[in-house]
Design a protein around this motif. Structure first.
Motif, PDB file in Angstrom:
ATOM      1  N   GLU A 142     -39.131 -21.915  32.172  1.00 40.77           N
ATOM      2  CA  GLU A 142     -39.473 -22.168  30.767  1.00 40.77           C
ATOM      3  C   GLU A 142     -39.906 -23.623  30.573  1.00 40.77           C
ATOM      4  N   GLY A 146     -43.717 -25.285  29.349  1.00 42.11           N
ATOM      5  CA  GLY A 146     -43.792 -25.889  28.017  1.00 42.11           C
ATOM      6  C   GLY A 146     -43.041 -25.125  26.953  1.00 42.11           C
ATOM      7  N   ARG A 147     -42.064 -24.312  27.376  1.00 44.26           N
ATOM      8  CA  ARG A 147     -41.281 -23.561  26.398  1.00 44.26           C
ATOM      9  C   ARG A 147     -39.897 -24.186  26.236  1.00 44.26           C
ATOM     10  N   ASP A 149     -37.076 -26.560  23.858  1.00 42.10           N
ATOM     11  CA  ASP A 149     -37.158 -27.927  23.332  1.00 42.10           C
ATOM     12  C   ASP A 149     -37.606 -28.924  24.397  1.00 42.10           C
ATOM     13  N   LYS A 152     -41.368 -28.283  25.418  1.00 37.32           N
ATOM     14  CA  LYS A 152     -42.313 -28.731  24.384  1.00 37.32           C
ATOM     15  C   LYS A 152     -42.442 -30.247  24.389  1.00 37.32           C
ATOM     16  N   LEU A 153     -41.296 -30.931  24.545  1.00 36.29           N
ATOM     17  CA  LEU A 153     -41.331 -32.394  24.586  1.00 36.29           C
ATOM     18  C   LEU A 153     -42.082 -32.891  25.814  1.00 36.29           C
ATOM     19  N   TYR A 155     -44.569 -31.432  27.378  1.00 39.27           N
ATOM     20  CA  TYR A 155     -46.005 -31.246  27.217  1.00 39.27           C
ATOM     21  C   TYR A 155     -46.588 -32.123  26.116  1.00 39.27           C
ATOM     22  N   GLU A 156     -45.737 -32.614  25.198  1.00 37.96           N
ATOM     23  CA  GLU A 156     -46.198 -33.610  24.228  1.00 37.96           C
ATOM     24  C   GLU A 156     -46.408 -34.953  24.920  1.00 37.96           C
TER      25      GLU A 156
END
Length: 209
Positions: A142, A146-147, A149, A152-153, A155-156
């Motif tokens: 995950e 990029g899945r 929290d 996602k951070l 990939y940001e």
């Protein structure tokens, strides 16, 4: 994360850290000391990973991590020249990186800059705890996609078409597995290839590091 961690973004063990069997045991010149275990190629192809094909990166990860955590090497601390007032501790080091990158003229400036920045100061994630290799592997999958929290951070922070290269540090404490990660974000991979290099090793260091 251990500030002394090395080898980030590289699947090669330094020559000074190769085991010396001349004395009949595992010896090392300095700490941390890393002993290579296994390496394979794994596919990030969607269909192979959904089907958990033996060549999928999910299946390769599960196979190598289980083998490393059950290996005799993780139970055999080396005899080191370096001083260590506390007992040595062992981590499984699990590395994942693309095998083919775009040529430099096709690299975004963002990726070239991040390559230099994160070589010396990797992005750090983790401090997670899991009850099994299966659950730990689920988090890795995950996270790397990029899945969640953390994903996602990541990939940001690792934007554009830049590709992360992962170094995971996994420790076994009683019945729990803990994981931390150093991420080298930089050169974009060539998506014509779905192959990633996957490796495991055992890293020994002082408990107080």
């Amino acid at each position: 994360m251990a500030a002394s961690a090395c080898f980030v973004g590289s699947l090669n063990v330094a020559a000074d850290d190769i085991d010396d069997e001349q004395t009949g045991g595992i010896t090392c010149r300095a700490l941390p000391h890393e002993r290579a275990l296994d390496s394979e190629l794994g596919s990030v192809g969607f269909m192979k990973n959904v089907a958990e094909h033996p060549e999928s990166i999910r299946a390769v990860a599960a196979r190598l991590l289980n083998k490393a955590l059950q290996s005799n090497e993780i139970k055999e601390p080396p005899v080191c020249d370096a001083d260590c007032a506390s007992p040595l501790k062992a981590d499984v080091v699990y590395r994942v990186e693309p095998t083919v990158f775009l040529p430099e003229p096709k690299q975004q400036a963002l990726c070239l800059n991040l390559e230099e920045q994160t070589k010396s100061e990797p992005m750090r994630f983790g401090n997670k705890e899991f009850e099994s290799v299966a659950k730990l592997n689920d988090w890795i999958m995950e996270f790397s996609q990029g899945r969640g929290d953390d994903g996602k951070l990541l990939y940001e922070q690792c934007g554009g078409n830049c590709s992360p290269r992962y170094t995971f540090y996994i420790a076994k404490n009683a019945e729990k597995l803990t994981i931390d990660a150093d991420i080298l974000c930089g050169l974009a991979r060539d998506k014509k290839s779905d192959q990633y290099a996957v490796s495991t090793s055992i890293r020994w260091q002082c408990t107080n590091n």
